[in-house]
Scaffold this active site. Sequence first.
Site, PDB file in Angstrom:
ATOM      1  N   ASP A  30       0.872  -1.160   0.000  1.00  0.00           N
ATOM      2  CA  ASP A  30       0.000   0.000   0.000  1.00  0.00           C
ATOM      3  C   ASP A  30       0.920   1.224   0.000  1.00  0.00           C
ATOM      4  O   ASP A  30       2.125   1.104   0.275  1.00  0.00           O
ATOM      5  CB  ASP A  30      -0.892  -0.019   1.241  1.00  0.00           C
ATOM      6  CG  ASP A  30      -1.758   1.219   1.345  1.00  0.00           C
ATOM      7  OD1 ASP A  30      -2.486   1.511   0.392  1.00  0.00           O
ATOM      8  OD2 ASP A  30      -1.674   1.898   2.381  1.00  0.00           O
TER       9      ASP A  30
ATOM     10  N   ASP B 138      -0.139   5.248   0.828  1.00  0.00           N
ATOM     11  CA  ASP B 138      -0.385   6.201   1.909  1.00  0.00           C
ATOM     12  C   ASP B 138      -0.331   5.497   3.252  1.00  0.00           C
ATOM     13  O   ASP B 138      -1.085   4.561   3.508  1.00  0.00           O
ATOM     14  CB  ASP B 138      -1.753   6.875   1.741  1.00  0.00           C
ATOM     15  CG  ASP B 138      -1.736   7.986   0.709  1.00  0.00           C
ATOM     16  OD1 ASP B 138      -0.724   8.681   0.628  1.00  0.00           O
ATOM     17  OD2 ASP B 138      -2.733   8.153  -0.004  1.00  0.00           O
TER      18      ASP B 138
ATOM     19  N   ASP C 216      -1.193  -0.498   6.083  1.00  0.00           N
ATOM     20  CA  ASP C 216      -1.325   0.204   7.360  1.00  0.00           C
ATOM     21  C   ASP C 216      -2.760   0.229   7.860  1.00  0.00           C
ATOM     22  O   ASP C 216      -3.017   0.747   8.946  1.00  0.00           O
ATOM     23  CB  ASP C 216      -0.824   1.644   7.236  1.00  0.00           C
ATOM     24  CG  ASP C 216      -1.778   2.508   6.413  1.00  0.00           C
ATOM     25  OD1 ASP C 216      -2.057   2.134   5.252  1.00  0.00           O
ATOM     26  OD2 ASP C 216      -2.236   3.549   6.926  1.00  0.00           O
TER      27      ASP C 216
END
Length: 344
Positions: free
Chosen positions: A25, A27, A224
């Site tokens: 991922d 961001d 995250d």
Amino acid sequence: MRAAGREAGGVGDELVGGYDLVIFDLDGVVYLIDKPIPGAAEAIERLRADGVHVAYATNNASRRAGDVAALLTGMGVPATADEVLNSAGAAAAMLARRLPTGAPVLVVGAEALRAEVRDAGLAPVSTFEDKPAAVVQGYGPDVDWRILAEAALSVRAGATWVATNTDRTLPSPRGPLPGNGSLVSVLRTALDREPDLVVGKPEPALFTTAASLSGARRPLVVGDRLDTDIQGAVGAGMDCLLVLTGVSGPADVLAAPPERRPTFVAADLGGLFRPGGDARLPLAESEAGGWRVTRNGDRATLDGDGDPVVALRLLCAVTWNGVPVSGLEPASAAAAKLLESWRR
């Protein structure tokens, strides 16, 4: 699609040693908005040097794949457009398969999403009067009431409603900000219904496509967010590493339902190169790394001092097996400070 051969993340081995593709991922993992997360560039460079394939799967529909690759390269993370899979491109490709060439599609989002729709052979429009066959909704910092109103009218008139993703927030250096899921909720409230289709994570398509394109047999997802990255990886049957540099924190991990439980947890991407046994969840022992957990029915106490990640792994063994997060109690000053920081 679990790791083949020797157990991935076995004790004494680098965590990443059991995998032939790492799907990141962006961001909250590699960068925050437009600032690189410390150590991320070095970690990815090391993977490339070791011959491990990398790919990037992002729900952010405000940038095209080439723009994402350029952004990464500018941060010291060399990347090519074909390594980036985003929800904007996936949504446009899906609509192109369902609609005739040139069909009008009302775009709620950034210019990048309009460009993806146009390149897919469809006609991006912006009003109800254009009689759109579909509405595609993705994150854009300039999305306002006017375009949301046009989208609501169009969906009520029968247009297919497609959301690129439903992330409620997106990470930033100042804290979580409203994401596309928050904007989708505006239409959900106004229309009293769900989108017809959500393309991005936690749907597994971005992950399975990345694995297919690289021919990977043992992919690892790094994210995250439990509700998108981790749930998507679990749904795709892939092992996953949660890094604590973005949205989901220790309290979220402790309370995670089975479909959102990561295989591994680490403070940052440096965890890829430490023994997998030092990151695997849960840590089914009563004592490790200076910490001790004692369970008494639906209560558990944390005593000692040490690495917060070790404490988290120990506590997951009890909260994932019946102890509510509210039933965790400290038995040392360090434990009290740690638990209090997780509850903020």
